[in-house]
Design a protein around this motif. Structure first.
Motif, mmCIF file in Angstrom:
data_model
loop_
_atom_site.group_PDB
_atom_site.id
_atom_site.type_symbol
_atom_site.label_atom_id
_atom_site.label_comp_id
_atom_site.label_asym_id
_atom_site.label_seq_id
_atom_site.Cartn_x
_atom_site.Cartn_y
_atom_site.Cartn_z
ATOM 1 N N ILE A 1 44.226 47.498 41.587
ATOM 2 C CA ILE A 1 45.358 47.567 40.659
ATOM 3 C C ILE A 1 45.384 48.898 39.919
ATOM 4 O O ILE A 1 46.397 49.259 39.322
ATOM 5 C CB ILE A 1 45.313 46.403 39.654
ATOM 6 C CG1 ILE A 1 44.020 46.441 38.826
ATOM 7 C CG2 ILE A 1 45.448 45.077 40.360
ATOM 8 C CD1 ILE A 1 43.999 45.398 37.727
ATOM 9 N N CYS A 2 44.281 49.656 39.984
ATOM 10 C CA CYS A 2 44.233 50.985 39.370
ATOM 11 C C CYS A 2 44.915 52.029 40.242
ATOM 12 O O CYS A 2 45.133 53.167 39.812
ATOM 13 C CB CYS A 2 42.784 51.384 39.110
ATOM 14 S SG CYS A 2 41.775 51.438 40.615
ATOM 15 N N GLY A 3 45.237 51.657 41.479
ATOM 16 C CA GLY A 3 45.876 52.589 42.392
ATOM 17 C C GLY A 3 44.906 53.390 43.239
ATOM 18 O O GLY A 3 45.315 54.190 44.079
ATOM 19 N N ARG A 4 43.616 53.163 43.048
ATOM 20 C CA ARG A 4 42.604 53.891 43.815
ATOM 21 C C ARG A 4 42.006 52.974 44.879
ATOM 22 O O ARG A 4 42.090 51.742 44.771
ATOM 23 C CB ARG A 4 41.500 54.395 42.884
ATOM 24 C CG ARG A 4 41.993 55.402 41.849
ATOM 25 C CD ARG A 4 40.855 55.818 40.926
ATOM 26 N NE ARG A 4 39.777 56.455 41.660
ATOM 27 C CZ ARG A 4 39.755 57.748 41.988
ATOM 28 N NH1 ARG A 4 40.763 58.536 41.640
ATOM 29 N NH2 ARG A 4 38.748 58.256 42.648
ATOM 30 N N PRO A 5 41.371 53.564 45.930
ATOM 31 C CA PRO A 5 40.710 52.731 46.951
ATOM 32 C C PRO A 5 39.658 51.826 46.318
ATOM 33 O O PRO A 5 39.040 52.171 45.312
ATOM 34 C CB PRO A 5 40.066 53.763 47.879
ATOM 35 C CG PRO A 5 40.893 54.998 47.702
ATOM 36 C CD PRO A 5 41.306 55.000 46.258
ATOM 37 N N LEU A 6 39.472 50.663 46.912
ATOM 38 C CA LEU A 6 38.525 49.684 46.374
ATOM 39 C C LEU A 6 37.125 50.282 46.248
ATOM 40 O O LEU A 6 36.639 50.957 47.157
ATOM 41 C CB LEU A 6 38.467 48.458 47.284
ATOM 42 C CG LEU A 6 39.768 47.660 47.458
ATOM 43 C CD1 LEU A 6 39.535 46.493 48.396
ATOM 44 C CD2 LEU A 6 40.281 47.171 46.113
ATOM 45 N N CYS A 7 36.494 50.020 45.124
ATOM 46 C CA CYS A 7 35.133 50.536 44.880
ATOM 47 C C CYS A 7 34.173 50.059 45.969
ATOM 48 O O CYS A 7 33.343 50.820 46.450
ATOM 49 C CB CYS A 7 34.629 50.079 43.513
ATOM 50 S SG CYS A 7 35.604 50.665 42.109
ATOM 51 N N CYS A 8 34.293 48.772 46.341
ATOM 52 C CA CYS A 8 33.357 48.203 47.311
ATOM 53 C C CYS A 8 33.484 48.865 48.676
ATOM 54 O O CYS A 8 32.525 48.900 49.445
ATOM 55 C CB CYS A 8 33.572 46.693 47.433
ATOM 56 S SG CYS A 8 35.258 46.237 47.920
ATOM 57 N N SER B 1 45.217 37.605 36.820
ATOM 58 C CA SER B 1 45.854 38.658 37.615
ATOM 59 C C SER B 1 45.482 40.053 37.125
ATOM 60 O O SER B 1 45.627 41.029 37.862
ATOM 61 C CB SER B 1 47.371 38.495 37.580
ATOM 62 O OG SER B 1 47.876 38.673 36.263
ATOM 63 N N LYS B 2 44.994 40.155 35.890
ATOM 64 C CA LYS B 2 44.632 41.450 35.315
ATOM 65 C C LYS B 2 43.179 41.829 35.574
ATOM 66 O O LYS B 2 42.831 43.013 35.589
ATOM 67 C CB LYS B 2 44.871 41.434 33.803
ATOM 68 C CG LYS B 2 46.301 41.155 33.384
ATOM 69 C CD LYS B 2 47.214 42.317 33.675
ATOM 70 C CE LYS B 2 48.602 42.091 33.104
ATOM 71 N NZ LYS B 2 49.516 43.212 33.403
ATOM 72 N N ILE B 3 42.321 40.835 35.745
ATOM 73 C CA ILE B 3 40.891 41.126 35.859
ATOM 74 C C ILE B 3 40.305 40.708 37.207
ATOM 75 O O ILE B 3 39.096 40.759 37.397
ATOM 76 C CB ILE B 3 40.095 40.450 34.720
ATOM 77 C CG1 ILE B 3 40.315 38.933 34.723
ATOM 78 C CG2 ILE B 3 40.486 41.042 33.374
ATOM 79 C CD1 ILE B 3 39.492 38.195 33.677
ATOM 80 N N SER B 4 41.159 40.320 38.145
ATOM 81 C CA SER B 4 40.688 39.930 39.470
ATOM 82 C C SER B 4 40.974 41.040 40.477
ATOM 83 O O SER B 4 42.006 41.707 40.396
ATOM 84 C CB SER B 4 41.359 38.631 39.930
ATOM 85 O OG SER B 4 41.045 37.564 39.060
ATOM 86 N N GLY B 5 40.061 41.216 41.419
ATOM 87 C CA GLY B 5 40.217 42.234 42.435
ATOM 88 C C GLY B 5 40.957 41.718 43.655
ATOM 89 O O GLY B 5 41.465 40.587 43.668
ATOM 90 N N ALA B 6 40.994 42.532 44.695
ATOM 91 C CA ALA B 6 41.692 42.156 45.929
ATOM 92 C C ALA B 6 41.043 40.943 46.585
ATOM 93 O O ALA B 6 41.704 40.213 47.340
ATOM 94 C CB ALA B 6 41.694 43.333 46.902
ATOM 95 N N CYS B 7 39.778 40.714 46.294
ATOM 96 C CA CYS B 7 39.054 39.581 46.883
ATOM 97 C C CYS B 7 39.336 38.275 46.154
ATOM 98 O O CYS B 7 38.946 37.203 46.618
ATOM 99 C CB CYS B 7 37.557 39.858 46.876
ATOM 100 S SG CYS B 7 36.877 40.109 45.216
#
Length: 270
Positions: free
Chosen positions: A160-167, A192-198
C-alpha cells in the motif's frame, strides 16, 4: 572470520550465506555450490562483506566455482520447464477438483526432483495428482504446502506504500508481528490499513516498534489524568516525535503540553 557472500537460488527466495574462499566473486555472478539437496546454481546478491561471528556460523559452506555458460543455460532451461510444469499441474488440479492454490514450481538444478508449492485452507488429498505428475515428468515429485506470507514472498507485488513488497525484496526471514505494534505506534486498527498483500499484519509494523517504545518512556499514557499549570486534565492525544501531549482540562479547554517543558501551549482554534 573471512568474507561472506549472500546467494539466492530463486527469485524472491531466501538468501543463504557462503564462504567465497579465495574466489573473486561479485553481485550478479552465478556460482555452483553444494546444498542439502545436492548441487545448486545460485546468483550472488550480497557482498562480499566481512563475516560476523554473532550472525554467521564459524564454518560456512564454500562456493565451489563460477558457473559455466552451459550451466547457466541449463538453469534457464529449468525455468522454462517450471513454467510448463506449472500449467500442467494447474490442469490436473482442476480435473481432480482439489481445494488448493498452486503458487510456484521449482526444478532442482540437476532435475532430480521437482517441487510444487501450494496453499490450502487445510489438508488436501493429492495422491492422484502426484501420480499424474510422476507419470508426466518421470522424476521425484514433492508437493509442499506453504503459508500465505511465503506465497506473497514468492509472487511479489506492490504494498500500500507503492513500493515492492519487503518480503520479496530484502527480508530474509519472517518475524512475529502483533496488533500491539500498531497500537504502540498510534496507527489505525483498520485491517485494510495495517494488513499486507498476504492478508496478515504488515511486516513493516516491526521496523519502528522499538523506537516508539523508547519514545513512550516518560510520556503520560492515553486517558491518564495529570496536573498541568492550567489545572487537572486527561491526556487525549500523543505526539511521540515532538514529545507533546494534548490534554483535555476539566474546564473543557484543550492544551498541548510539551513533556520536557513546564509551560503548556494552548491549542489553536480551528
Amino acid at each position: 572470520m573471512g568474507k561472506v557472500v549472500g546467494i539466492r537460488f530463486r527469485n524472491g527466495g531466501k538468501v543463504y550465506h557462503f564462504d567465497p574462499a579465495d574466489m573473486e566473486v561479485k553481485k550478479g555472478d552465478f556460482v555452483i555450490v553444494h546444498t542439502e539437496q545436492g548441487v545448486g546454481l545460485g546468483e550472488v546478491v550480497e557482498g562480499p562483506f566481512p563475516g560476523n561471528e554473532k550472525v554467521h556460523p564459524k564454518e560456512l559452506k564454500k562456493i565451489q566455482r563460477l558457473a559455466t555458460a552451459d550451466e547457466i543455460h541449463t538453469y534457464s532451461e529449468n525455468l522454462r520447464s517450471e513454467e510448463e510444469a506449472g500449467k500442467y499441474c494447474l490442469e490436473r488440479i482442476q480435473v481432480h477438483q482439489l481445494p488448493m492454490n498452486l503458487v510456484d514450481v521449482e526444478y532442482l538444478f540437476d532435475r532430480s526432483k521437482i517441487i510444487f508449492y501450494f496453499t490450502a485452507d487445510g489438508r488436501v488429498d493429492f495422491r492422484e495428482l502426484v501420480k499424474d505428475l510422476v507419470r508426466r515428468f518421470r522424476t521425484r515429485v514433492e508437493l509442499r504446502q506453504i503459508g500465505v506470507r511465503n506465497q506473497a514472498k514468492m509472487v511479489g507485488g506492490l504494498g500500500i506504500c507503492g513500493r515492492p513488497l519487503c518480503c520479496a525484496t530484502f527480508l530474509k526471514n519472517f518475524h512475529p508481528v502483533s496488533i500491539k505494534m500498531a497500537k504502540e505506534q498510534n496507527l489505525s486498527l483498520n485491517p485494510s490499513k495495517i494488513s499486507g498483500a498476504c492478508g496478515r499484519l504488515m511486516c513493516c509494523l516491526q521496523y519502528e516498534y522499538d523506537t516508539y517504545c523508547a519514545l513512550k518512556k516518560g510520556m503520560p499514557k492515553m486517558g491518564k489524568k495529570i496536573e498541568t499549570p492550567e489545572g487537572r486534565g486527561k491526556v487525549i492525544r500523543q505526539n511521540l516525535i515532538d514529545r507533546r501531549v494534548t490534554v483535555l482540562l476539566e474546564s473543557g479547554q484543550e492544551i498541548e503540553l510539551e513533556i520536557d517543558a513546564s509551560e503548556p501551549r494552548k491549542k489553536k482554534d480551528k
